[in-house]
Scaffold this motif. Structure first.
Motif, PDB file in Angstrom:
ATOM      1  N   GLY A  88      -6.095 -60.133 -51.353  1.00  0.00           N
ATOM      2  CA  GLY A  88      -6.716 -59.269 -52.351  1.00  0.00           C
ATOM      3  C   GLY A  88      -7.536 -59.991 -53.395  1.00  0.00           C
ATOM      4  O   GLY A  88      -7.331 -59.817 -54.599  1.00  0.00           O
ATOM      5  N   TYR A  89      -8.493 -60.816 -52.962  1.00  0.00           N
ATOM      6  CA  TYR A  89      -9.347 -61.532 -53.917  1.00  0.00           C
ATOM      7  C   TYR A  89     -10.362 -60.575 -54.537  1.00  0.00           C
ATOM      8  O   TYR A  89     -11.046 -59.827 -53.834  1.00  0.00           O
ATOM      9  CB  TYR A  89     -10.060 -62.693 -53.231  1.00  0.00           C
ATOM     10  CG  TYR A  89      -9.112 -63.760 -52.750  1.00  0.00           C
ATOM     11  CD1 TYR A  89      -8.309 -64.456 -53.637  1.00  0.00           C
ATOM     12  CD2 TYR A  89      -8.999 -64.052 -51.386  1.00  0.00           C
ATOM     13  CE1 TYR A  89      -7.431 -65.431 -53.200  1.00  0.00           C
ATOM     14  CE2 TYR A  89      -8.118 -65.031 -50.942  1.00  0.00           C
ATOM     15  CZ  TYR A  89      -7.339 -65.708 -51.853  1.00  0.00           C
ATOM     16  OH  TYR A  89      -6.458 -66.672 -51.415  1.00  0.00           O
ATOM     17  N   ASP A  97      -8.863 -55.009 -51.241  1.00  0.00           N
ATOM     18  CA  ASP A  97      -8.023 -54.184 -50.373  1.00  0.00           C
ATOM     19  C   ASP A  97      -7.449 -54.971 -49.197  1.00  0.00           C
ATOM     20  O   ASP A  97      -6.585 -54.467 -48.472  1.00  0.00           O
ATOM     21  CB  ASP A  97      -8.813 -52.980 -49.848  1.00  0.00           C
ATOM     22  CG  ASP A  97      -9.260 -52.058 -50.972  1.00  0.00           C
ATOM     23  OD1 ASP A  97      -8.541 -51.990 -51.985  1.00  0.00           O
ATOM     24  OD2 ASP A  97     -10.324 -51.438 -50.851  1.00  0.00           O
ATOM     25  N   CYS A  98      -7.958 -56.189 -48.992  1.00  0.00           N
ATOM     26  CA  CYS A  98      -7.471 -57.034 -47.900  1.00  0.00           C
ATOM     27  C   CYS A  98      -6.606 -58.145 -48.480  1.00  0.00           C
ATOM     28  O   CYS A  98      -6.975 -58.778 -49.465  1.00  0.00           O
ATOM     29  CB  CYS A  98      -8.645 -57.642 -47.124  1.00  0.00           C
ATOM     30  SG  CYS A  98      -9.774 -56.423 -46.419  1.00  0.00           S
ATOM     31  N   GLN A  99      -5.460 -58.382 -47.873  1.00  0.00           N
ATOM     32  CA  GLN A  99      -4.561 -59.429 -48.365  1.00  0.00           C
ATOM     33  C   GLN A  99      -5.209 -60.797 -48.243  1.00  0.00           C
ATOM     34  O   GLN A  99      -5.878 -61.082 -47.253  1.00  0.00           O
ATOM     35  CB  GLN A  99      -3.248 -59.389 -47.576  1.00  0.00           C
ATOM     36  CG  GLN A  99      -2.388 -58.185 -47.895  1.00  0.00           C
ATOM     37  CD  GLN A  99      -2.017 -58.125 -49.368  1.00  0.00           C
ATOM     38  OE1 GLN A  99      -1.649 -59.127 -49.968  1.00  0.00           O
ATOM     39  NE2 GLN A  99      -2.126 -56.954 -49.953  1.00  0.00           N
ATOM     40  N   ASP A 145     -22.128 -60.280 -46.499  1.00  0.00           N
ATOM     41  CA  ASP A 145     -20.785 -60.597 -46.027  1.00  0.00           C
ATOM     42  C   ASP A 145     -20.340 -61.922 -46.649  1.00  0.00           C
ATOM     43  O   ASP A 145     -21.181 -62.743 -47.041  1.00  0.00           O
ATOM     44  CB  ASP A 145     -20.794 -60.701 -44.494  1.00  0.00           C
ATOM     45  CG  ASP A 145     -19.410 -60.897 -43.917  1.00  0.00           C
ATOM     46  OD1 ASP A 145     -18.661 -59.904 -43.847  1.00  0.00           O
ATOM     47  OD2 ASP A 145     -19.071 -62.047 -43.554  1.00  0.00           O
ATOM     48  N   ARG A 146     -19.023 -62.117 -46.707  1.00  0.00           N
ATOM     49  CA  ARG A 146     -18.503 -63.370 -47.267  1.00  0.00           C
ATOM     50  C   ARG A 146     -19.055 -64.582 -46.522  1.00  0.00           C
ATOM     51  O   ARG A 146     -19.234 -65.655 -47.111  1.00  0.00           O
ATOM     52  CB  ARG A 146     -16.977 -63.358 -47.220  1.00  0.00           C
ATOM     53  CG  ARG A 146     -16.343 -64.655 -47.708  1.00  0.00           C
ATOM     54  CD  ARG A 146     -14.825 -64.601 -47.669  1.00  0.00           C
ATOM     55  NE  ARG A 146     -14.238 -65.936 -47.718  1.00  0.00           N
ATOM     56  CZ  ARG A 146     -12.940 -66.190 -47.701  1.00  0.00           C
ATOM     57  NH1 ARG A 146     -12.078 -65.206 -47.646  1.00  0.00           N
ATOM     58  NH2 ARG A 146     -12.484 -67.431 -47.729  1.00  0.00           N
ATOM     59  N   SER A 200     -12.724 -58.796 -51.740  1.00  0.00           N
ATOM     60  CA  SER A 200     -12.138 -57.761 -50.890  1.00  0.00           C
ATOM     61  C   SER A 200     -10.715 -57.484 -51.367  1.00  0.00           C
ATOM     62  O   SER A 200      -9.739 -57.891 -50.734  1.00  0.00           O
ATOM     63  CB  SER A 200     -12.126 -58.225 -49.427  1.00  0.00           C
ATOM     64  OG  SER A 200     -13.393 -58.698 -49.036  1.00  0.00           O
TER      65      SER A 200
END
Length: 287
Positions: free
Chosen positions: A209-210, A205-207, A170-171, A203
């Motif tokens: 969007g990195y 797909d998550c804003q 995980d991040r 990620s």
């Protein structure tokens, strides 16, 4: 003698975030010892010195300048955030009339162009080569502990070792790393490594969007952890472009201050690195 100095936070649109650089525009060269003494006194990860190449130019009209970067302990060959900040200093504080500025550096000509609310840099690309993790076992142990590692690569041109955490991480694994900088320094004395990048897949797909995340440690240059590192992204951009099959990427460096970089790997073997910058203070050094 009085030397103007600006502190500019690079790769951010917020003060006290991103990576601070001290920028000193100079009418003429100083001695190397004086450059180093000023950088040590200011004690940021980099202090940049901008020197006119043509005596008839001003900082408002010139389009080419020399640029040198110093950490608190030594001169370095490439620095992204202080180059971005140098461009911002001339565009913002000297109202430079040119759309693009070219800096002559140890890494060749580096261009900075105004782009929307920020600045775009034309930088060399430094592709890393895969390495046997066992050859760097000690340094990997200090950097990431027992967390699983997916790839280990070395950029010989920059002496940056890149450690990719496994995609299962995980991040929070990356952001919570507590690296013993003295132990890191003592774990590698061969001279092959002068900086350690720890990275992981992002990620998208998550804003916002990195595409990937990273942190960077360089105690060999007197920088325990650099907040946001343009030069590291000349390595990361090459690696992740190949792994993700993308030319354009958005990256985030997960230091305490944090910073965002827009990347575009070009077909000519170079990379565009773009970001914003915020001026925090200005003053004068009196010698």
């Amino acid at each position: 003698m009085e030397i103007p100095v600006f502190t500019i936070d690079a790769f951010t649109n917020l003060p006290f975030k991103g990576n601070p650089a001290a920028i000193c525009p100079l009418m003429h060269e100083l001695s190397d010892d004086l450059y180093q003494s000023i950088a040590s006194e200011i004690n940021l990860s980099e202090t940049a010195f901008i020197i006119r190449t043509n005596p008839s130019d001003s900082f408002s009209t010139g389009s080419r300048f020399r640029l040198r970067w110093f950490t608190p302990t030594s001169e370095v060959n490439l620095c992204g955030h202080a180059t971005l900040a140098s461009g911002a200093a001339l565009f913002r504080h000297h109202n430079n009339v040119n759309p693009t500025l070219v800096f002559e550096t140890r890494s060749g000509d580096l261009a900075v162009t105004k782009k929307g609310e920020g600045y775009l840099m034309d930088f060399p690309l430094n592709p890393p080569a895969p390495e046997d993790p066992n050859a760097f076992r000690d340094i990997i142990k200090v950097a990431v502990g027992n967390h699983p590692v997916q790839d280990v690569c070395l950029s010989p041109s920059t002496k940056k070792l890149m450690i990719r955490l496994a995609d299962s991480c995980d991040r929070s694994v990356l952001t919570s790393l507590k690296v013993d900088h003295a132990a890191l320094l003592s774990s590698e004395k061969s001279g092959r490594v002068k900086g350690v990048i720890v990275t992981m897949k992002g990620s998208p797909d998550c804003q916002p969007g990195y595409d990937f995340y990273s942190r960077y440690f360089a105690p060999w240059f007197g920088i325990p952890e650099d907040p946001v590192t343009g030069s590291a992204h000349t390595v990361l951009g090459s690696y992740w472009s190949e792994k993700l099959g993308k030319k354009k990427m958005l990256a985030y460096q997960c230091s305490r201050r944090g910073g965002e970089l827009e990347l575009e790997v070009r077909d000519d073997g170079r990379i565009n690195i773009a970001g914003q910058a915020v001026s925090v203070w200005q003053g004068k050094i009196t010698l």
